[in-house]
Design a protein around this motif. Structure first.
Motif: not given
Length: 168
Positions: A58-59, A75-79, A87-89
């Motif tokens: 996370v982060g 282009s994109t920046t993802s967090h 379980r989850a991403f």
């Protein structure tokens, strides 16, 4: 497969599920390795962790470079906003407070294997789709519908790739 919403402001979503004959740990290793994603996508050309991150937490942030015949290259920046191993991403694209999109994988043990879903939400932040809607506001519902169907097909293809790799 399911999708909801017709206008961008409604934060429309699409979700696709599949069952994989592999344990969640094996499936998690694939969905949490962002370096594998470009090989499973027609749009995503390359991706890399930023700020020295070596994996999902996370982060953490990553940059993705994409290409689409109607939108060109961007282009994109993802967090990373959720990282619960096996379980989850999930990640928010661009501004986590007002993302242009949210993406999430969910894993659930099921029948000796894993139920895997991938979900995405458009908006509420502006994206390349916003530019198309600005140019043709009367066609907003059609623009959103067409893009959601593209995402639905892309997600189904991604899940099929993950399934094949996990079951190999």
């Amino acid at each position: 497969m399911e999708w909801t919403g017709a206008r961008y402001a409604d934060k429309p979503t699409v979700e696709v599920r599949t069952w994989i004959d592999a344990p969640p740990a094996r499936v998690w290793a694939l969905v949490s390795d962002i370096a594998l994603m470009p090989a499973m996508s027609k749009e995503l050309q390359s991706v890399a962790w930023l700020d020295g991150a070596a994996g999902p937490t996370v982060g953490a942030r990553f940059v993705g470079h994409s290409r689409h015949e109607a939108f060109g290259a961007w282009s994109t920046t993802s967090h990373v906003i959720e990282c619960d191993p096996q379980r989850a991403f999930a990640w928010a694209v661009q501004d986590p407070a007002e993302p242009s999109a949210l993406w999430r994988f969910r894993l659930r043990p099921e029948k000796g294997g894993t139920e895997l879903s991938q979900w995405m939400q458009l908006g509420p932040g502006r994206s390349g789709l916003s530019v198309a809607i600005d140019r043709m506001p009367e066609k907003e519902q059609k623009i959103v519908f067409v893009r959601l169907r593209e995402f639905e097909r892309s997600i189904a293809s991604t899940l099929e790739h993950i399934k094949k790799q996990a079951e190999a």
